[in-house]
Design a protein around this motif. Structure first.
Motif: not given
Length: 392
Positions: A209, A234, A287, A338, A378
């Motif tokens: 991450s 994030k 995300d 993401a 990821f």
């Protein structure tokens, strides 16, 4: 509690989970109803239960049944522990093994989804997405995830954070996935109570991450919209690198802890209500909601609750999010998408379809991380909007 009593408690918890209850809810309920169990007992039972949840199919095969008792029996066999030392029938211990429970199987003869602990329907999707690495990657998901910390660059350096943690008996080592990542090797359960954590020197965050944020190459003053901010992990990492971050989530309650986390981290993050995300950002980062398949070491319940219908719905939501955030990027700006998924349907295929249906965009970077790299799985794609690109 004796080792046998802990296994008996795990059987009880697993039966409730297999009956449809949420894993964390069952563990919490058990702890409240059995207050005699100390912290070490609760931690040990939790470890037994989570290992069984990660390895549900292989443990069931080794134990002869998909029940709490079967999973615990299979787990003991997988660990090379003689089940007769646990299944004694003595006080608080599981009942002795029946003759039928003494039959064993060779996992090497079992189908791929059983050996790699995956639902039957999902295995072809993983095989297509991961190719020859499907087996090693899904096997890695059967293990416990490391505990990673992010050194908060707004307050310290990685070396200084590591030294501060060591003073409190928490040993760490730098991880190669990110220049802010520290893997905890000793004292993981003490992190949240540590002075280093309370003073904002470190945050709990997976190394992959962190690598996703690194790959965005933000610079001080960059105007960033974190469109699916959730708890804000994030967003905090982006702000620590000097970005001017605006956090948004369709469910504003998910961001309720963000102001306190930002205060502790020493950064400013603006929060906006759902539907008021604005336009003209240098970078819009999403995300996106996903299967979470890259993080099933941490949330093993996810791989058993995901369905084909649920995956299709997630893919529809991801496409909608891409269409929603594209107009919010300034001409010449970037869009970053993401997921913590290993499935191409949620990753490269989504970006391919977006570019096909949306003029004025080009891909500039793509990154894939898997548990074989050390962190969670990821995916990240970075797209650039043409300076003269028009959006509806």
């Amino acid at each position: 509690m004796t080792p046998a009593a802990r296994q008996a408690a795990a059987i009880e918890v697993l039966d409730a989970w297999l009956g449809g209850d949420a894993l964390e809810a069952v563990l919490t309920r058990w702890a409240r109803q059995n207050r005699y169990a100390g912290s070490k007992d609760r931690a040990a039972i939790r470890d037994i239960v989570y290992d069984a949840a990660r390895c549900r199919r292989s443990f069931a095969a080794l134990g002869g049944s998909e029940t709490g008792r079967g999973l615990v029996l299979g787990g003991l066999r997988a660990a090379g522990v003689d089940p007769d030392t646990i299944f004694t029938g003595e006080r608080f211990a599981p009942a002795p093994l029946a003759d039928s429970e003494r039959d064993t199987v060779d996992l090497a003869t079992q189908p791929d989804p059983v050996r790699h602990d995956m639902p039957d329907w999902l295995w072809p999707h993983l095989s297509e997405s991961l190719g020859p690495d499907a087996g090693p990657i899904t096997d890695a998901l059967r293990d416990r995830a490391p505990v990673f910390l992010r050194a908060n660059l707004a307050r310290t350096t990685r070396d200084a954070a590591r030294a501060a943690l060591a003073e409190e008996g928490i040993e760490t080592r730098p991880h190669t996935l990110s220049d802010t990542a520290l893997e905890v090797t000793t004292g993981a359960r003490r992190v949240a109570r540590s002075k280093a954590f309370q003073e904002g020197l470190v945050e709990l965050q997976d190394a992959a991450s962190q690598a996703v944020v690194d790959a965005l190459h933000v610079t001080p003053g960059l105007r960033v919209l974190d469109y699916c901010a959730g708890g804000g992990g994030k967003a905090l990492a982006l702000a620590a690198r000097g970005a001017e971050v605006t956090a948004h989530d369709i469910d504003g309650r998910r961001m309720s802890d963000l102001p306190e986390r930002a205060r502790r981290a020493g950064v400013d993050i603006a929060r906006i209500a759902p539907g008021t995300a604005g336009r003209g950002f240098d970078l819009v980062f999403a995300d996106a909601p996903c299967s979470g398949s890259g993080s099933w070491r941490r949330n093993p319940q996810g791989k058993w609750s995901l369905s084909e219908t649920g995956l299709a719905e997630l893919c529809r939501t991801q496409a909608e999010i891409l269409d929603e955030i594209a107009p919010r990027v300034a001409p010449g700006g970037r869009l970053a998408y993401a997921t913590c998924s290993l499935l191409d349907a949620e990753n490269g295929r989504q970006i391919k379809h977006f570019i096909e249906r949306t003029p004025g965009w080009r891909g500039v970077a793509e990154h894939r991380f898997t548990p074989l790299d050390g962190g969670d799985g990821f995916y990240l794609a970075v797209l650039e909007r043409e300076p003269s690109g028009s959006q509806p």
